[in-house]
Design a protein around this motif. Structure first.
Motif, PDB file in Angstrom:
ATOM      1  N   ARG A  69     -12.835  70.099  39.996  1.00 54.99           N
ATOM      2  CA  ARG A  69     -11.905  70.058  38.867  1.00 54.99           C
ATOM      3  C   ARG A  69     -10.655  70.890  39.158  1.00 54.99           C
ATOM      4  O   ARG A  69      -9.533  70.480  38.822  1.00 54.99           O
ATOM      5  N   ASN A 103      -6.963  68.995  39.333  1.00 54.55           N
ATOM      6  CA  ASN A 103      -5.911  69.351  38.391  1.00 54.55           C
ATOM      7  C   ASN A 103      -4.738  70.062  39.056  1.00 54.55           C
ATOM      8  O   ASN A 103      -3.975  70.770  38.401  1.00 54.55           O
ATOM      9  N   GLU A 112      -1.181  69.894  41.193  1.00 55.91           N
ATOM     10  CA  GLU A 112      -0.048  68.991  41.421  1.00 55.91           C
ATOM     11  C   GLU A 112      -0.054  68.464  42.854  1.00 55.91           C
ATOM     12  O   GLU A 112      -0.254  69.218  43.808  1.00 55.91           O
ATOM     13  N   ASN A 153      -1.464  73.800  37.204  1.00 56.04           N
ATOM     14  CA  ASN A 153      -2.331  72.869  36.499  1.00 56.04           C
ATOM     15  C   ASN A 153      -1.543  71.689  35.932  1.00 56.04           C
ATOM     16  O   ASN A 153      -0.573  71.869  35.200  1.00 56.04           O
ATOM     17  N   ASN A 154      -1.996  70.484  36.265  1.00 56.23           N
ATOM     18  CA  ASN A 154      -1.304  69.274  35.817  1.00 56.23           C
ATOM     19  C   ASN A 154      -1.360  69.066  34.314  1.00 56.23           C
ATOM     20  O   ASN A 154      -0.515  68.366  33.751  1.00 56.23           O
ATOM     21  N   SER A 155      -2.356  69.639  33.671  1.00 55.58           N
ATOM     22  CA  SER A 155      -2.576  69.373  32.250  1.00 55.58           C
ATOM     23  C   SER A 155      -1.955  70.428  31.350  1.00 55.58           C
ATOM     24  O   SER A 155      -2.193  70.433  30.140  1.00 55.58           O
ATOM     25  N   LEU A 156      -1.168  71.310  31.918  1.00 54.08           N
ATOM     26  CA  LEU A 156      -0.640  72.431  31.147  1.00 54.08           C
ATOM     27  C   LEU A 156       0.794  72.724  31.546  1.00 54.08           C
ATOM     28  O   LEU A 156       1.132  72.718  32.732  1.00 54.08           O
ATOM     29  N   GLU A 197      -4.515  72.226  24.863  1.00 49.51           N
ATOM     30  CA  GLU A 197      -3.804  73.010  25.875  1.00 49.51           C
ATOM     31  C   GLU A 197      -4.059  74.501  25.684  1.00 49.51           C
ATOM     32  O   GLU A 197      -4.193  75.251  26.651  1.00 49.51           O
ATOM     33  N   LEU A 212      -7.437  75.233  27.021  1.00 52.78           N
ATOM     34  CA  LEU A 212      -7.410  75.179  28.480  1.00 52.78           C
ATOM     35  C   LEU A 212      -6.784  76.441  29.051  1.00 52.78           C
ATOM     36  O   LEU A 212      -7.278  76.998  30.043  1.00 52.78           O
TER      37      LEU A 212
END
Length: 283
Positions: free
Chosen positions: A173, A177, A179, A227-230, A255, A258
Motif C-alpha cells: 500500500r 500510493n 507518485e 501520497n497520491n491520495s492526499l 483525507e 488518512l
C-alpha cells in the motif's frame, strides 16, 4: 588531533569523556573547542557504527563550530538522508554539510543518454525507488524488515521477507500510493521470524540515533507529499516531544483520517493531535 579523535571514539559509547583534568589546564579557547569537536566526532561515528543501515559504509566526519561535514560513499539516497539525520541527532550538532556520494551515481550519470526518453524513464524509476524505500524506512511497521525495492517503467517490485501478512499488505500500500507508481509486483514472503533477528539491532539503532522532533516533522510532511491520495501542501506539521500536531485544511474526512494514520505510523511519533486540521469549509 588524531589522538583526540581516538580518545573520543573509545569513550563515546558511554556518553562521557574524562577530559576534565586536561580542560582544567587548557585556558586556551581553541583547545577547548577542539576537545568538544573531537567528542562530537566520536559520538557521530559511534552512532553510525551502532546503526545497522550505516555501519557497513565508510563515512568520514569532520566537525567545525557545530557543523558536521560528512564525506564518503553510501548505497542509496535513503542511507544518505539517514546519515544526515543521525548526525543531527548528536548533541551540539546544529547543521550537517552532507557531501556523501551514492554508489554508482557518477557512473550512471556519465553513461546516461541525456537526449532520449530512456534517461527520463530511468531517472523517474530511480526517484520512485528512492521514495518507496524512504517510506518503508520511515514507517514504524516496516523499517526493520528486509525489503528490496526495484522499479522499471513505473512498476515497483518488492522482494524479501515480512513478519506478517499485514506488514506485506502495508508495504504494498505504501508503494502503490506513491507518485509515479503504475503497478506493484508484491513478491514479499511472509516469515514470522523476519523481524525477530533485528530486534536487538533496532534497540542499538535507537540508542545510536535518537529521533528528533525535526526529523519526525520532516518525514511526516514528506509522507503527505509522497501520497497520491492526499494534498500535503495544505497541512502543517509541528512536533514536540514526539507529539505531532496537524493543522491546515483537507478536502474530506477521509483525507483527515488518512493524514492521521500516516503520521501515527512514522517512527518516533508518540501521538497525533489533529483538532486543528479542518475539513473543507468547516469551522
Amino acid at each position: 588531533m588524531h589522538a583526540l579523535k581516538k580518545l573520543a571514539i573509545a569513550t563515546a559509547t558511554v556518553g562521557v569523556i574524562a577530559l576534565s583534568p586536561m580542560a582544567a589546564y587548557a585556558e586556551d579557547g581553541d583547545m577547548s573547542r577542539q576537545l568538544t569537536e573531537a567528542r562530537q566526532e566520536g559520538s557521530v561515528w559511534t552512532a553510525f557504527a551502532l546503526n545497522r543501515h550505516l555501519s557497513p559504509f565508510s563515512i568520514d566526519v569532520e566537525i567545525e563550530n557545530g557543523v558536521a561535514v560528512l564525506t564518503g560513499e553510501v548505497e542509496s539516497e535513503v542511507d544518505r538522508d539517514l546519515a544526515e539525520q543521525v548526525a543531527l541527532g548528536v548533541e551540539g550538532i546544529r547543521e550537517v554539510d552532507n557531501q556523501l556520494k551514492v554508489e554508482g551515481e557518477t557512473a550512471d550519470r556519465s553513461t546516461a543518454d541525456d537526449s532520449g526518453a530512456a534517461f527520463s524513464t530511468r531517472f523517474n524509476d530511480a526517484t520512485t525507488t528512492a521514495t518507496v524505500k524512504s517510506k518503508l524506512l520511515w514507517n514504524r511497521n516496516t523499517e526493520g524488515l528486509d525489503i528490496n525495492v526495484g522499479t522499471r517503467n513505473g512498476v515497483v517490485t518488492l522482494q524479501g521477507n515480512t513478519d506478517s501478512a499485514e506488514s506485506k499488505e502495508l508495504a504494498e500500500r505504501l508503494a502503490r500510493n506513491t507518485e509515479g507508481v503504475r503497478q506493484v509486483d508484491n513478491q514479499l514472503e511472509v516469515n514470522a521470524e523476519a523481524g525477530t533477528a533485528d530486534k536487538a539491532r533496532d534497540k542499538a539503532d535507537q540508542a545510536g540515533a535518537a529521533i528528533s522532533d525535526a526529523w519526525i516533522s520532516s518525514k511526516v510532511k514528506s509522507s503527505f507529499l509522497f501520497n497520491n491520495s492526499l494534498d500535503g501542501l495544505d497541512i502543517s506539521v509541528d512536533t514536540k516531544g514526539g507529539q505531532v500536531t496537524l493543522g491546515g485544511q483537507v478536502a474530506t474526512s477521509a483525507e483527515k483520517d488518512l493524514a492521521i494514520e500516516i503520521a501515527e505510523d512514522i517512527r518516533g511519533v508518540q501521538g497525533v493531535n489533529a483538532d486543528s486540521l479542518q475539513v473543507g469549509n468547516e469551522g
